[in-house]
Design a protein around this motif. Structure first.
Motif, PDB file in Angstrom:
ATOM      1  N   LEU A   1       5.616   0.082  10.021  1.00  0.00           N
ATOM      2  CA  LEU A   1       4.919   0.136   8.568  1.00  0.00           C
ATOM      3  C   LEU A   1       3.620  -0.598   8.861  1.00  0.00           C
ATOM      4  O   LEU A   1       2.727  -0.084   8.074  1.00  0.00           O
ATOM      5  CB  LEU A   1       5.875  -0.781   7.502  1.00  0.00           C
ATOM      6  N   ALA A   2       3.130  -1.257   9.513  1.00  0.00           N
ATOM      7  CA  ALA A   2       1.967  -1.722  10.160  1.00  0.00           C
ATOM      8  C   ALA A   2       1.164  -0.549  10.651  1.00  0.00           C
ATOM      9  O   ALA A   2      -0.087  -0.441  10.604  1.00  0.00           O
ATOM     10  CB  ALA A   2       1.864  -3.115  10.906  1.00  0.00           C
ATOM     11  N   ILE A   3       1.892   0.126  11.549  1.00  0.00           N
ATOM     12  CA  ILE A   3       0.979   0.911  12.405  1.00  0.00           C
ATOM     13  C   ILE A   3       0.567   2.116  11.642  1.00  0.00           C
ATOM     14  O   ILE A   3      -0.598   2.557  11.623  1.00  0.00           O
ATOM     15  CB  ILE A   3       2.018   1.664  13.442  1.00  0.00           C
ATOM     16  N   VAL A   4       1.251   2.336  10.559  1.00  0.00           N
ATOM     17  CA  VAL A   4       0.881   3.731   9.670  1.00  0.00           C
ATOM     18  C   VAL A   4      -0.274   3.344   8.904  1.00  0.00           C
ATOM     19  O   VAL A   4      -0.990   4.203   8.453  1.00  0.00           O
ATOM     20  CB  VAL A   4       1.992   4.207   8.888  1.00  0.00           C
ATOM     21  N   LEU A   5      -0.689   2.193   8.624  1.00  0.00           N
ATOM     22  CA  LEU A   5      -1.811   1.733   7.834  1.00  0.00           C
ATOM     23  C   LEU A   5      -3.249   1.912   8.721  1.00  0.00           C
ATOM     24  O   LEU A   5      -4.122   1.746   8.073  1.00  0.00           O
ATOM     25  CB  LEU A   5      -1.678   0.462   7.349  1.00  0.00           C
ATOM     26  N   LEU A   6      -2.885   1.876  10.255  1.00  0.00           N
ATOM     27  CA  LEU A   6      -4.116   2.078  10.834  1.00  0.00           C
ATOM     28  C   LEU A   6      -4.740   3.513  10.521  1.00  0.00           C
ATOM     29  O   LEU A   6      -4.119   4.579  10.748  1.00  0.00           O
ATOM     30  CB  LEU A   6      -3.988   1.916  12.257  1.00  0.00           C
ATOM     31  N   PRO A   7      -6.040   3.324  10.244  1.00  0.00           N
ATOM     32  CA  PRO A   7      -6.582   5.006   9.932  1.00  0.00           C
ATOM     33  C   PRO A   7      -6.682   5.808  11.026  1.00  0.00           C
ATOM     34  O   PRO A   7      -6.554   7.081  10.877  1.00  0.00           O
ATOM     35  CB  PRO A   7      -8.347   4.510   9.486  1.00  0.00           C
ATOM     36  N   GLN A   8      -6.749   5.498  12.168  1.00  0.00           N
ATOM     37  CA  GLN A   8      -6.653   6.277  13.379  1.00  0.00           C
ATOM     38  C   GLN A   8      -5.397   7.009  13.695  1.00  0.00           C
ATOM     39  O   GLN A   8      -5.334   7.793  14.542  1.00  0.00           O
ATOM     40  CB  GLN A   8      -7.200   5.679  14.530  1.00  0.00           C
ATOM     41  N   VAL A   9      -4.378   6.152  13.191  1.00  0.00           N
ATOM     42  CA  VAL A   9      -2.969   6.649  13.539  1.00  0.00           C
ATOM     43  C   VAL A   9      -2.265   7.012  12.344  1.00  0.00           C
ATOM     44  O   VAL A   9      -1.622   8.249  12.359  1.00  0.00           O
ATOM     45  CB  VAL A   9      -2.058   5.495  13.922  1.00  0.00           C
TER      46      VAL A   9
ATOM     47  N   GLY B   1      -4.225  10.118  -1.184  1.00  0.00           N
ATOM     48  CA  GLY B   1      -4.919   8.615  -1.498  1.00  0.00           C
ATOM     49  C   GLY B   1      -3.562   7.667  -0.896  1.00  0.00           C
ATOM     50  O   GLY B   1      -3.923   6.399  -0.800  1.00  0.00           O
ATOM     51  N   ALA B   2      -2.649   8.433  -0.359  1.00  0.00           N
ATOM     52  CA  ALA B   2      -1.398   7.275   0.324  1.00  0.00           C
ATOM     53  C   ALA B   2      -1.410   7.650   1.760  1.00  0.00           C
ATOM     54  O   ALA B   2      -1.613   8.583   2.075  1.00  0.00           O
ATOM     55  CB  ALA B   2      -0.145   7.554  -0.247  1.00  0.00           C
ATOM     56  N   ARG B   3      -0.984   6.611   2.504  1.00  0.00           N
ATOM     57  CA  ARG B   3      -1.147   6.550   3.878  1.00  0.00           C
ATOM     58  C   ARG B   3       0.370   6.064   4.032  1.00  0.00           C
ATOM     59  O   ARG B   3       0.367   4.994   4.612  1.00  0.00           O
ATOM     60  CB  ARG B   3      -2.189   5.619   4.727  1.00  0.00           C
ATOM     61  N   ARG B   4       1.215   7.140   4.647  1.00  0.00           N
ATOM     62  CA  ARG B   4       2.664   6.971   4.696  1.00  0.00           C
ATOM     63  C   ARG B   4       3.226   7.546   5.893  1.00  0.00           C
ATOM     64  O   ARG B   4       4.333   7.568   5.975  1.00  0.00           O
ATOM     65  CB  ARG B   4       3.540   7.357   3.453  1.00  0.00           C
ATOM     66  N   TRP B   5       2.322   8.404   6.562  1.00  0.00           N
ATOM     67  CA  TRP B   5       3.075   9.302   7.745  1.00  0.00           C
ATOM     68  C   TRP B   5       2.560   9.118   9.046  1.00  0.00           C
ATOM     69  O   TRP B   5       1.536   8.711   9.090  1.00  0.00           O
ATOM     70  CB  TRP B   5       2.766  10.577   7.492  1.00  0.00           C
ATOM     71  N   LEU B   6       3.442   9.152   9.849  1.00  0.00           N
ATOM     72  CA  LEU B   6       3.182   9.124  11.342  1.00  0.00           C
ATOM     73  C   LEU B   6       2.966  10.759  11.957  1.00  0.00           C
ATOM     74  O   LEU B   6       4.163  11.130  11.891  1.00  0.00           O
ATOM     75  CB  LEU B   6       3.736   8.301  12.204  1.00  0.00           C
ATOM     76  N   PRO B   7       1.800  11.265  12.185  1.00  0.00           N
ATOM     77  CA  PRO B   7       2.031  12.773  12.848  1.00  0.00           C
ATOM     78  C   PRO B   7       2.642  12.833  14.108  1.00  0.00           C
ATOM     79  O   PRO B   7       2.348  12.019  15.000  1.00  0.00           O
ATOM     80  CB  PRO B   7       0.710  13.212  12.882  1.00  0.00           C
TER      81      PRO B   7
ATOM     82  N   PRO C   1       7.796   5.863   8.031  1.00  0.00           N
ATOM     83  CA  PRO C   1       8.479   4.745   8.462  1.00  0.00           C
ATOM     84  C   PRO C   1       9.143   4.123   7.508  1.00  0.00           C
ATOM     85  O   PRO C   1      10.310   3.378   7.399  1.00  0.00           O
ATOM     86  CB  PRO C   1       7.138   3.704   8.904  1.00  0.00           C
ATOM     87  N   SER C   2       8.753   4.467   5.963  1.00  0.00           N
ATOM     88  CA  SER C   2       9.454   3.760   4.871  1.00  0.00           C
ATOM     89  C   SER C   2      10.993   4.318   4.897  1.00  0.00           C
ATOM     90  O   SER C   2      12.021   3.488   4.321  1.00  0.00           O
ATOM     91  CB  SER C   2       8.646   3.858   3.581  1.00  0.00           C
ATOM     92  N   GLU C   3      11.329   5.356   5.090  1.00  0.00           N
ATOM     93  CA  GLU C   3      12.505   5.990   5.389  1.00  0.00           C
ATOM     94  C   GLU C   3      13.307   5.196   6.313  1.00  0.00           C
ATOM     95  O   GLU C   3      14.612   4.726   6.297  1.00  0.00           O
ATOM     96  CB  GLU C   3      12.628   7.614   5.430  1.00  0.00           C
ATOM     97  N   PHE C   4      12.618   5.184   7.575  1.00  0.00           N
ATOM     98  CA  PHE C   4      13.573   4.144   8.648  1.00  0.00           C
ATOM     99  C   PHE C   4      13.958   2.885   8.142  1.00  0.00           C
ATOM    100  O   PHE C   4      14.838   2.041   8.579  1.00  0.00           O
ATOM    101  CB  PHE C   4      12.659   4.186   9.899  1.00  0.00           C
TER     102      PHE C   4
ATOM    103  N   LEU D   1       3.488  -4.683   3.063  1.00  0.00           N
ATOM    104  CA  LEU D   1       3.308  -3.451   3.812  1.00  0.00           C
ATOM    105  C   LEU D   1       3.435  -2.206   3.028  1.00  0.00           C
ATOM    106  O   LEU D   1       2.681  -1.297   3.160  1.00  0.00           O
ATOM    107  CB  LEU D   1       4.106  -3.588   5.210  1.00  0.00           C
ATOM    108  N   LEU D   2       4.709  -1.984   2.418  1.00  0.00           N
ATOM    109  CA  LEU D   2       4.762  -0.750   1.511  1.00  0.00           C
ATOM    110  C   LEU D   2       3.810  -0.647   0.282  1.00  0.00           C
ATOM    111  O   LEU D   2       3.221   0.750   0.298  1.00  0.00           O
ATOM    112  CB  LEU D   2       6.175  -0.800   1.141  1.00  0.00           C
ATOM    113  N   LEU D   3       3.410  -1.700  -0.360  1.00  0.00           N
ATOM    114  CA  LEU D   3       2.280  -1.495  -1.359  1.00  0.00           C
ATOM    115  C   LEU D   3       1.077  -1.449  -0.851  1.00  0.00           C
ATOM    116  O   LEU D   3       0.146  -0.968  -1.706  1.00  0.00           O
ATOM    117  CB  LEU D   3       2.357  -2.916  -2.074  1.00  0.00           C
TER     118      LEU D   3
END
Length: 393
Positions: A101-109, A115-121, A129-132, A172-174
């Motif tokens: 949840l912390a890693i997904v907030l990194l702009p490069q990752v 407008g939402a950053r929720r996914w890791l490609p 990560p929120s599903e996990f 982290l989720l908010l």
């Protein structure tokens, strides 16, 4: 002697797997099949939209079929893992969820959409990560209650560590933002605490604090306030073309469905009127094409599935397998609660939230984690049956 320590009369040798709840498994397969058909129906016209012009008419069908295939393989692997292994790994899985949840907030990752950053490609799919985190919280809260069983009546010793964990995951989720996932995870955590037997006053105080926090978040956020006002009066011209647009077209879809629906493929609202028709608002397409009868059957199926999950969890607790029982009931809260929220949003009974319909909506990570969670439920059921037949897990 606790039943988990009893090995039966076969020289301490574990018995062979006696069986599992086949009705539950077939119901899950049936829901996956219905979801595959309805995702295709809801997405078949999307290539007409310039945004999806490079996609074929079967793009989302083939992707969803691939997600289901990957999820079934993962579920077959998960059902082989003994529950005691999950119990040992529970705290570490929760830490892994926080890191993701912390890693997904990194702009490069992390991948941002609308407008939402929720996914890791991850190539084959975009992992959320929120599903996990939902499954990790069910395991961690169950493990936490087992470890804190002797002090569950003491507020600071029993509640504060879990409160801090929930606060961290909430922040982290908010930050993504994903308030819908936070609501589900908070419900799972509080539900397991309640079922684990924490002091009633402490539980209701925790619920009150959490509701107050949600109210404060809504009051301090203009766009969240606007969503609430749009939910209260979606037909107001101020909202019908803005925050209330999805809800109004969802209600139109249900109205067109009447009793028996317009027939499979007969939805008009999916023709670029209803946004996210193949994800968050798939139930509206089901209502329009299959009518009240189709919607009622889906609701009954999820009600039976959730009830059966709770029965399996209660059996585990009665067999002195507290972690397994609480974890399974946490999964039941997750599946049943998220289904209830999605239905409420589609029917206009709850404000619009970005939560998919479990097992049916398009989405790789959601289907994957749903299937792994249900595989763990089946594993608990298998071990319950072994114990009841005099074997051991």
């Amino acid at each position: 002697m606790p039943i988990r320590d009893w090995t039966g009369a076969i020289g301490g040798q574990p018995t062979r797997i006696a069986g599992f709840d086949q009705t539950l498994v077939w119901l899950v397969i049936g829901l996956l099949a219905l979801g595959l058909v309805m995702v295709y129906s809801a997405s078949v016209a999307l290539p007409d939209n310039p945004k999806f012009a490079r996609y074929s008419a079967t793009h989302f069908l083939s992707r969803h079929a691939m997600f289901i295939g990957i999820s079934m393989i993962a579920a077959l692997a998960a059902v082989q893992v003994p529950v005691n292994v999950w119990e040992k790994c529970a705290p570490w899985l929760f830490v892994a969820a926080l890191l993701l949840l912390a890693i997904v907030l990194l702009p490069q990752v992390g991948k941002g959409v609308n407008g939402a950053r929720r996914w890791l490609p991850l190539g084959v799919m975009n992992f959320q990560p929120s599903e996990f985190a939902k499954l990790a919280m069910a395991m961690y809260a169950a493990s936490y209650m087992v470890r804190k069983m002797e002090v569950k009546e003491r507020f600071f010793q029993a509640m504060w560590p879990m409160a801090v964990s929930l606060a961290v995951i909430g922040l982290l989720l908010l930050a993504e933002p994903d308030m819908g996932a936070f609501i589900v995870i908070a419900a799972v955590a509080l539900g397991i605490l309640f079922l684990g037997g924490v002091n009633g006053r402490m539980f209701f105080l925790s619920v009150a604090v959490l509701l107050g926090a949600f109210g404060l978040m809504i009051a301090s956020s203009p766009w969240r306030r606007e969503r609430i006002f749009a939910f209260l009066n979606p037909w107001d011209p101020v909202y019908s073309q803005g925050k209330g647009y999805q809800l109004t077209h969802s209600l139109i879809a249900f109205g067109r469905g009447e009793w028996t629906g317009q027939g499979l493929g007969g939805s008009v609202e999916k023709l670029h009127y209803l946004p996210e028709a193949h994800t968050d608002f798939l139930m509206a397409v089901i209502g329009e094409e299959l009518g009240f009868i189709g919607v009622a059957l889906v609701i009954v199926a999820f009600f039976w599935l959730t009830r059966r999950i709770f029965v399996i969890g209660r059996q585990a607790v009665m067999l002195d397998r507290v972690f397994a029982g609480l974890m399974v009931q946490g999964i039941g809260i997750w599946i049943g609660g998220q289904t209830l929220i999605n239905l409420g949003v589609n029917l206009g009974a709850l404000p619009t939230k970005g939560l998919t319909l479990p097992l049916l909506s398009y989405g790789g990570s959601a289907i994957l984690m749903n299937m792994i969670a249900l595989a763990i439920v089946v594993r608990v059921d298998v071990e319950n049956r072994q114990l009841m037949r005099g074997g051991r897990t």
